[in-house]
Enzyme design. Structure first.
Site, PDB file in Angstrom:
ATOM      1  N   GLY A  25     -59.647  44.833  27.980  1.00  0.00           N
ATOM      2  CA  GLY A  25     -59.426  43.810  26.957  1.00  0.00           C
ATOM      3  C   GLY A  25     -60.499  43.868  25.884  1.00  0.00           C
ATOM      4  O   GLY A  25     -61.084  44.920  25.602  1.00  0.00           O
ATOM      5  N   SER A  26     -60.784  42.712  25.336  1.00  0.00           N
ATOM      6  CA  SER A  26     -61.669  42.636  24.177  1.00  0.00           C
ATOM      7  C   SER A  26     -63.108  43.014  24.482  1.00  0.00           C
ATOM      8  O   SER A  26     -63.918  43.146  23.549  1.00  0.00           O
ATOM      9  CB  SER A  26     -61.643  41.214  23.608  1.00  0.00           C
ATOM     10  OG  SER A  26     -60.315  40.848  23.364  1.00  0.00           O
ATOM     11  N   THR A  27     -63.459  43.151  25.755  1.00  0.00           N
ATOM     12  CA  THR A  27     -64.859  43.439  26.067  1.00  0.00           C
ATOM     13  C   THR A  27     -65.301  44.778  25.489  1.00  0.00           C
ATOM     14  O   THR A  27     -66.491  45.034  25.366  1.00  0.00           O
ATOM     15  CB  THR A  27     -65.096  43.457  27.592  1.00  0.00           C
ATOM     16  OG1 THR A  27     -64.156  44.365  28.173  1.00  0.00           O
ATOM     17  CG2 THR A  27     -64.936  42.090  28.199  1.00  0.00           C
TER      18      THR A  27
END
Lengths: 611, 367
Positions: free
Chosen positions: A322-324
């Site tokens: 994801g956005s990590t």
């Protein structure tokens, strides 16, 4: 009238005496010839057989090395345990009668008897076979009182591995167990002649060679009953080395406590050394169950639990990051000159490729407006990264991300680590025999699609980022000491490299964006940064478990818990001279900022602020 | 015997010092190896020394008797012996699956041992007065006289002793000069008798012993164990042996019955081929002296008895060494004058007493 003829009789008699004497001579020579045959011609064979008879090699098992955490807290030790053993040749009564009598004193289960009888068929003369392991103090006492009724039955004490903290840190430390047949084929058999255990998982397995030590040998002369008459030669055992871990077991315990409600994993790394401070995967289990063979019932419970406690999420759990990963994708843009830190992208709430109607949605329906690298991190704008990924192309993105260990194993010193997945054209062709579509590049930009990463990979990448590109292979073991010489040897990461970017300033831009995530008003995780006594950098992530159709929207209340998004958060702290890098994933935990970030903050607080 | 008979005695206490020397050397060597085989057990040594002293005493006593004087009692002793053997089967004490002993309260007594000496005397008594070689009829009677006690002993069952008793009787017949035709004829009958012996007379344990002789490895932990361990002991001794008290096979108890029937294996393990040669020479010396005495004997009684006793002594040696080295089946025959055990030692010494008596009591022959 009988007439004797003395002369004739004498003649016959002398004749017979001489013949008799010659026969005796002949037969005694025959005996001597036989002796010559046995003692000279076959001497070598028989001297070997005679030695086989009387000389035995006994293994002297080494003491397994102990395991301590970084502060000297004992994590794995050897305890004396008692087993009941039987030497069938020495029994005064029938085996079955003795077993019946023993059952009255100690607990003997059918499975014990079955195993005992199996071993009975393949044993050597006068060797003892264990009937029961791990006798309780009570059982030892009860048997000792009645021992004189049981010739040939004895209690032997041996060393048994014990993990005093139980389940704490089990996914890092692992456990030992009885040597199985498959392992028997792999190991150096003579080195395990007297050993009961072999490392099965974790540190216990990875450092098996060092922990086990070297088996010594004793050449002894034994009599026909196997009693040792004298020792001819001794090669002492070399004890296994003690291990000191980077693990901070107190922090580990604290982490496990706050994670305990979730199926989750959390990894903490010291970015300066690559040392793993915490490697938690919840739920967990007690390794002591496995040491002397877990009962089938207990194993079934662990194996069939829907929460999968045996599953080491920290190194084997592969999740869409994801956005990590946005900071890394952003860095790729700077490095390849596709973006500058000032480049702006207009976010209108969705992105689509030229000539295609498919809309790649931003998490914020109304859009973020004009964003640059900094603000796109701060607000976790998806469109910026859709566009960037498309501009970079999958080939450049793949290559850049791999430098941070995405898509390949980090090389941690535990076996079983998985490498996640960093997709590429070749990979897709190999895997699905299909061409790569541009749309797949777009979603890779926000850590969705094919991309998978383990919590360990996220922590390592975050630590590398915090180090301005200095990559250190993650290590659980910090040092080993030799119990004999007391010499301590530090284990340094074997893989160290520097990811150099065109400008060192790029790092500051990415870190600045991650700082804003927690410390700016618009930051997606500003709640956890508020009131913090130190400054830090973080990035939230929310990974979709299922694909939401173009016409639908995500609604947690309508979905079963197992389809809820995974909550992720990566962070490092303090901002200057970081001492700790962290990644956390909570399976089906919902949003990263809501579930994962507070957990990470608590762990950081505990580590950085404790006295 | 007429009153004029005078006895000459050139010998000290009627002992033949040459034979005595051979016996004493053998007994001493026996004690040395028994000390090692018995695990340096002084009690065991003491008991054996007492037996040797008793044996020497009996030998000395018997040597004083002019044997011609006692031959008239022989038939009666023979009958008593046969009765006792029959009695053993009825009231004897059982040990290791065979009945051999009669308990006389103070001590147990093995009638079959006495028979080893009575048998050659009985056959000698029966044959000596008549012209030799004996007639067919007398041979048949002699064989019956031999057969009765032998069958009784076989029934106990004690193969070793019955073998020795039978040979002591048969040797008298052989030395009495029965024709070679008869001897070879007899051997062929025995050859034909072997299957009968195997199927009808031998006990399963005796059959097993013969079977394992030919293939001891077939049952290494059962019946073949004795032979295998014994051959290992002997073979590992080599030329010079492992040295006194250093035989691992015996000292570590791998070798069974090491003080009794298998003491020869202990001896060879510790003293090697050199020791084996020396022991065989000592035995050959005693046998030669015995045969010489038999040849020198004045009358038929003396020469037949002496020759038979010496030959039986030889059978002891050959059967024991043959079984220990794996040439013959394991029949319970001790190594004469070396193996631990009372009765055979005393009987053998008594036998040598008779041999000495034959040599040292000679009628004075005038001119």
């Amino acid at each position: 009238m009988f007439i004797k003829d003395p002369a004739q009789e004498n003649k016959i008699f002398y004749n017979r005496v001489i013949i008799a004497w010659l026969i005796m001579l002949l037969f005694l020579s025959l005996i001597f010839t036989r002796m010559y045959y046995l003692q000279v011609i076959q001497h070598k064979d028989y001297i070997t057989k005679s030695e086989e008879n009387s000389i035995k090699i006994l293994p002297l098992p080494p003491t397994r090395g102990l395991i301590y955490d970084r502060n000297g807290v004992l994590l794995a030790e050897n305890r004396i345990s008692h087993s009941l053993e039987i030497i069938p040749e020495k029994l005064a009564e029938k085996l079955d009668d003795v077993l019946d009598q023993l059952k009255k004193i100690i607990t003997v289960e059918e499975s014990d008897i079955k195993r005992f009888k199996r071993q009975l068929r393949q044993k050597r003369q006068f060797s003892s076979i264990p009937l029961r392991h791990r006798l309780t103090e009570d059982e030892v006492a009860r048997f000792s009182v009645q021992r004189h009724h049981f010739p040939g039955v004895e209690i032997l004490s041996n060393q048994s591995r014990y993990y005093p903290l139980g389940a704490t840190g089990v996914h890092a430390i692992g456990y030992v167990g009885r040597i199985n047949e498959r392992e028997l084929k792999r190991i150096h058999k003579s080195n395990y002649l007297g050993s009961n255990y072999i490392g099965k998982l974790g540190i216990e397995k990875y450092y098996e060679k060092q922990l086990h030590g070297k088996t010594g040998f004793q050449k002894v002369e034994t009599n026909v009953k196997g009693h040792i008459i004298r020792v001819l030669e001794t090669t002492p055992a070399i004890a296994g080395k003690n291990l000191y871990l980077n693990l901070d077991i107190e922090l580990q315990k604290y982490t496990e406590k706050i994670l305990s409600k979730h199926r989750s994993a959390l990894v903490v790394i010291d970015p300066k050394t690559g040392g793993i401070l915490v490697l938690a995967s919840m739920p967990y289990y007690d390794p002591n169950l496995f040491v002397n063979g877990i009962s089938y019932k207990n194993y079934q419970v662990l194996r069939d639990s829907p929460d999968r406690p045996l599953y080491n999420r920290a190194i084997r759990g592969q999740y869409p990051p994801g956005s990590t990963i946005k900071a890394f994708v952003g860095l790729a843009g700077l490095q390849h000159g596709v973006r500058t830190k000032y480049s702006r992208t207009w976010c209108r709430g969705w992105y689509s490729l030229k000539g295609q109607s498919h809309r790649y949605r931003d998490w914020k329906k109304s859009g973020h407006g004009s964003v640059n690298f900094h603000s796109s991190l701060e607000q976790s704008c998806d469109v910026y990264y859709y566009d960037l990924a498309h501009d970079l192309g999958i080939d450049r993105l793949n290559k850049f991300m791999k430098r941070f260990s995405f898509g390949k194993k980090t090389g941690i010193d535990i076996t079983g680590e998985l490498g996640g997945l960093m997709p590429s054209r070749e990979w897709k062709h190999r895997r699905y025999n299909k061409n790569w579509y541009p749309g797949e590049t777009v979603i890779t930009g926000i850590g969705q699609g094919y991309m998978l990463a383990t919590p360990l990979q996220l922590a390592v990448a975050t630590a590398t980022l915090s180090n301005h590109g200095v990559f250190k292979q993650p290590r659980i073991v910090f040092a080993m000491d030799d119990p004999k010489s007391n010499e301590m040897s530090i284990i340094s990461p074997t893989i160290q490299k520097i990811i150099s970017l065109k400008r060192d300033d790029f790092w500051n831009t990415a870190i600045g964006g991650m700082k804003a995530v927690v410390h700016s008003r618009r930051g997606t995780a500003n709640k956890v940064g508020r009131g913090s006594r130190y400054r830090f950098a973080g990035k939230t992530g929310t990974a979709q478990v299922i694909t939401i159709k173009q016409t639908e929207s995500y609604n947690a209340r309508r979905l079963a818990k197992k389809f809820h998004d995974h909550a992720l958060f990566v962070a490092f702290a303090p901002l200057k001279k970081p001492r700790i890098a962290i990644s956390v994933i909570v399976e089906n935990g919902g949003g990263g900022s809501k579930t994962a970030a507070p957990i990470a903050k608590k762990v950081m607080d505990h580590y950085l602020l404790r006295k | 015997m007429n009153m004029e008979t005078r006895w000459t005695n050139k010998h000290f206490l009627h002992l033949d010092t040459t034979l005595l020397l051979g016996l004493l050397i053998l007994l001493a060597l026996g004690l040395i190896i028994l000390y090692s085989a018995g695990g340096q057990n002084f009690d065991l040594m003491l008991r054996q020394i007492i037996r040797i002293v008793a044996g020497l005493g009996i030998m000395l006593l018997i040597a004083q008797i002019p044997i011609q004087k006692i031959f008239r009692w022989v038939p009666w002793i023979y009958i008593i012996g046969v009765v006792l053997l029959a009695l053993v089967l009825v009231i004897g004490t059982t040990s290791k699956g065979s009945q051999r002993w009669i308990n006389l309260g103070l001590f147990t007594f093995q009638p079959s041992e006495i028979m080893k000496i009575i048998m050659p005397m009985m056959i000698t008594w029966y044959l000596a007065d008549r012209p030799l070689p004996p007639s067919y009829g007398r041979i048949v009677v002699a064989l019956i006289l031999i057969g009765i006690p032998v069958i009784l002993v076989l029934k106990q069952p004690d193969l070793g002793t019955s073998l020795l008793i039978a040979s002591s009787g048969i040797f008298v017949l052989l030395f009495a000069g029965i024709s070679w035709k008869l001897i070879f004829g007899f051997l062929s009958v025995v050859g034909a008798f072997i299957p009968i012996l195997w199927f009808y007379i031998m006990h399963p344990y005796q059959q097993q012993r013969v079977k394992t002789l030919f293939n001891p490895e077939a049952d290494p932990l059962g019946t073949g164990y004795h032979i295998i361990q014994s051959k290992i002991a002997i073979g590992s001794g080599g030329i010079e042996g492992k040295g006194w008290l250093n035989g691992t096979q015996s000292q570590l108890h791998f070798l069974p019955e090491r003080t009794t029937d298998f003491i020869y294996a202990v001896y060879n393990e510790e003293f090697g081929l050199v020791g084996a040669g020396i022991l065989l020479l000592i035995y050959l010396f005693i046998l030669s002296r015995g045969m010489y005495i038999a040849a020198q004997a004045q009358d038929t009684y003396g020469r037949l008895l002496a020759a038979s006793l010496v030959s039986t002594f030889f059978v002891y040696i050959f059967v024991n060494m043959g079984m220990v080295t794996g040439l013959l089946p394991v029949v319970g025959v001790p190594l004469p004058l070396v193996s631990y055990g009372g009765t055979s030692l005393v009987t053998l010494m008594a036998g040598f007493g008779f041999i000495m008596a034959i040599h040292t009591h000679k009628r004075f022959l005038s001119q």
